[in-house]
Design a protein around this motif. Structure first.
Motif, PDB file in Angstrom:
ATOM      1  N   ASN A 280       0.811  -1.209   0.000  1.00 49.55           N
ATOM      2  CA  ASN A 280       0.000   0.000   0.000  1.00 49.55           C
ATOM      3  C   ASN A 280       0.852   1.270   0.000  1.00 49.55           C
ATOM      4  O   ASN A 280       0.528   2.255   0.655  1.00 49.55           O
ATOM      5  CB  ASN A 280      -0.931  -0.008   1.223  1.00 49.55           C
ATOM      6  N   GLY A 281       1.956   1.232  -0.744  1.00 50.36           N
ATOM      7  CA  GLY A 281       2.815   2.403  -0.869  1.00 50.36           C
ATOM      8  C   GLY A 281       3.743   2.648   0.293  1.00 50.36           C
ATOM      9  O   GLY A 281       4.440   3.667   0.316  1.00 50.36           O
ATOM     10  N   LYS A 282       3.795   1.729   1.265  1.00 49.91           N
ATOM     11  CA  LYS A 282       4.675   1.893   2.412  1.00 49.91           C
ATOM     12  C   LYS A 282       5.598   0.678   2.518  1.00 49.91           C
ATOM     13  O   LYS A 282       5.236  -0.425   2.100  1.00 49.91           O
ATOM     14  CB  LYS A 282       3.870   2.021   3.709  1.00 49.91           C
ATOM     15  N   THR A 283       6.770   0.889   3.089  1.00 45.27           N
ATOM     16  CA  THR A 283       7.688  -0.210   3.365  1.00 45.27           C
ATOM     17  C   THR A 283       7.905  -0.299   4.868  1.00 45.27           C
ATOM     18  O   THR A 283       8.346   0.668   5.499  1.00 45.27           O
ATOM     19  CB  THR A 283       9.041  -0.014   2.656  1.00 45.27           C
ATOM     20  N   PHE A 284       7.549  -1.453   5.407  1.00 43.27           N
ATOM     21  CA  PHE A 284       7.711  -1.695   6.841  1.00 43.27           C
ATOM     22  C   PHE A 284       8.965  -2.542   7.053  1.00 43.27           C
ATOM     23  O   PHE A 284       9.190  -3.520   6.340  1.00 43.27           O
ATOM     24  CB  PHE A 284       6.491  -2.416   7.405  1.00 43.27           C
ATOM     25  N   LEU A 304      -2.279  -0.224   8.101  1.00 40.99           N
ATOM     26  CA  LEU A 304      -1.570  -0.872   9.199  1.00 40.99           C
ATOM     27  C   LEU A 304      -0.918   0.143  10.132  1.00 40.99           C
ATOM     28  O   LEU A 304      -0.255   1.075   9.692  1.00 40.99           O
ATOM     29  CB  LEU A 304      -0.504  -1.815   8.641  1.00 40.99           C
ATOM     30  N   ALA A 305      -1.118  -0.064  11.432  1.00 41.59           N
ATOM     31  CA  ALA A 305      -0.459   0.769  12.439  1.00 41.59           C
ATOM     32  C   ALA A 305       0.824   0.081  12.882  1.00 41.59           C
ATOM     33  O   ALA A 305       0.863  -1.147  13.036  1.00 41.59           O
ATOM     34  CB  ALA A 305      -1.386   0.971  13.637  1.00 41.59           C
ATOM     35  N   ILE A 306       1.884   0.860  13.086  1.00 44.26           N
ATOM     36  CA  ILE A 306       3.154   0.315  13.565  1.00 44.26           C
ATOM     37  C   ILE A 306       3.152   0.379  15.097  1.00 44.26           C
ATOM     38  O   ILE A 306       3.157   1.463  15.688  1.00 44.26           O
ATOM     39  CB  ILE A 306       4.348   1.101  13.009  1.00 44.26           C
TER      40      ILE A 306
END
Length: 463
Positions: A280-284, A304-306
């Motif tokens: 979704n455009g983010k890298t965790f 998603l919450a970190i």
């Protein structure tokens, strides 16, 4: 390798292999027993191992606190229970639930405790696994926790490596040796079935099959803050696989990285990452803990919450839960740092818990569906283990158990240093020694380390 000259050692229970082991043991034992002071050391260490001053670890199941205990009077062990008020006492009154020494004597079997799976939320039945001589394979028997006896005509399964969970009072999920082809090449269950009370195990209906080359399958049913999560874990390798969640009558694969670990808290799905994940455009980053509403996630949501983000020196060590809080324990330069997280007003808020600067902290929620009570155990290299009772979100803790000092720690100190590896990585280590020790390279040193299965060596009190 059929031409391997040592292949006979694979027959771990065979007389040839056991005779060879006895010969090696005899050679070692003779050398050890001839050492000056061996008899006194042997007596002291046996006294420590049989000490009744150990802290009995308990699990709250219904209104009772259960413990499995071994000592010189209970060689195989006794499963027992008490109340919290009794447990706080120096010498609690315990009620015996199952005496394994007595059972082994009556049945003339070398029974070893292999654990239990309890029926929630009633806590009046469980299935107990018993292994012969401590083998991985075990037999399964249903047990009445109210009347403290095995259930006549209840669930029983023959000896095998198995996985089991309660679907409801009259049905078990079970993975075991159902015959040829039902185990993986690793010897663990490849098939999970639904087994209804009063029917033979051979009539159980298959609900999922893995592949022969998998490590194995696991099955779990978690009662979590009013939600029931039924999951199948397919371990393709030791650190990767698939997780399926029961949705109605269907088992649905959870979309996630193959090496991510799945957990839940209340209405949230938790994902613990072992590798970087772009979505979704983010890298965790690897090592992060993520959370999202289970229903939203299973319907394709990825907001998603970190909950935890690692740093170069900090990683997530453990998780537990209370009624209102998710409790995380981080390792920050190999020091335990516990945190309380709570979801309020549409967001996660966190605050640190009080913990000692040195040593290892271990926290467990006592009854996450009913209260914010928790146990916290503390230990370091020189301080005996102690157990505290606290309430998440409230200050202060009550010290309820402590192990007496079993060696003289006067004049000793704990220090922490770094060793630099070839690529420049700083590897932390602890040093325990006399205060003012001259660091000239001439001190006799016992050095040990470990680096496997994502297990860190933490400070502990080794009597």
């Amino acid at each position: 390798m059929s031409d391997d000259p040592n292949l006979w050692l694979e027959d771990v229970g065979g007389q040839k292999a056991l005779s060879w082991v006895r010969e090696q043991n005899a050679a070692s034992t003779g050398k050890l027993e001839s050492l000056p002071g061996f008899a006194a050391m042997d007596e002291r260490l046996e006294g420590i191992l049989n000490s009744r001053d150990r802290i009995p670890a308990v699990a709250k199941l219904g209104k009772y606190y259960y413990n499995f205990w071994r000592d010189d009077a209970h060689v195989r062990g006794v499963w027992r229970r008490t109340t919290l008020e009794e447990y706080k006492k120096a010498n609690p009154a315990w009620e015996t639930v199952l005496d394994l020494d007595q059972l082994a004597s009556e049945e003339k079997e070398n029974w070893v405790w292999h654990g239990y799976t309890v029926l929630e939320p009633d806590y009046d039945r469980c299935v107990i696994q018993l292994s012969r001589g401590g083998a991985d394979a075990a037999v399964l028997r249903e047990f009445d926790m109210t009347h403290r006896r095995f259930v006549a005509g209840g669930f029983t399964a023959p000896e095998a490596k198995m996985e089991v969970a309660w679907h409801n009072r009259d049905m078990l999920y079970i993975g075991t040796d159902f015959g040829p082809g039902s185990l993986t090449t690793s010897g663990y269950p490849r098939i999970i079935k639904e087994w209804r009370r009063g029917t033979p195990l051979s009539d159980a209906a298959t609900i999922f099959e893995g592949e022969p080359g998998d490590v194995g399958l696991g099955i779990s049913v978690d009662h979590d803050h009013g939600h029931v999560y039924e999951m199948i874990q397919r371990d393709v390798t030791f650190f990767s696989g698939e997780t399926l969640l029961r949705r109605g009558t269907q088992w649905v694969k959870i979309d996630k990285p193959a090496d991510a670990i799945v957990d839940t808290f209340d209405r949230f799905l938790l994902l613990r990452l072992r590798s970087d994940w772009s979505v979704n455009g983010k890298t965790f980053p690897a090592g992060a803990l993520l959370a999202e509403d289970v229903n939203d996630y299973m319907q394709g949501g990825r907001d998603l919450a970190i909950l935890f983000q690692p740093t170069e020196r900090a990683s997530l060590q453990a998780m537990t839960a209370t009624q209102h809080y998710l409790v995380l324990t981080a390792l920050d330069n190999v020091h335990s740092r516990p945190w309380l997280l709570r979801f309020t007003h549409g967001q996660w808020d966190g605050k640190p818990m009080t913990a000692p600067p040195f040593g290892t902290v271990s926290i467990s929620g006592i009854d996450p569906n009913e209260s914010d009570d928790y146990f916290m155990s503390l230990a370091d290299f020189l301080t005996p283990s102690s157990l505290y009772l606290g309430v998440a979100g409230k200050p202060g803790m009550e010290k309820i158990k402590a192990v007496p000092a079993l060696f003289n720690a006067e004049g000793l100190e704990i220090q922490q240093f770094d060793a630099k590896s070839k690529d420049g990585t700083r590897v932390p280590y602890f040093q325990v020694g006399r205060k003012g020790l001259r660091l000239d390279g001439n001190n006799i040193t016992l050095l040990n380390g470990y680096g496997g299965f994502e297990i860190s060596m933490l400070p502990s009190y080794n009597a």
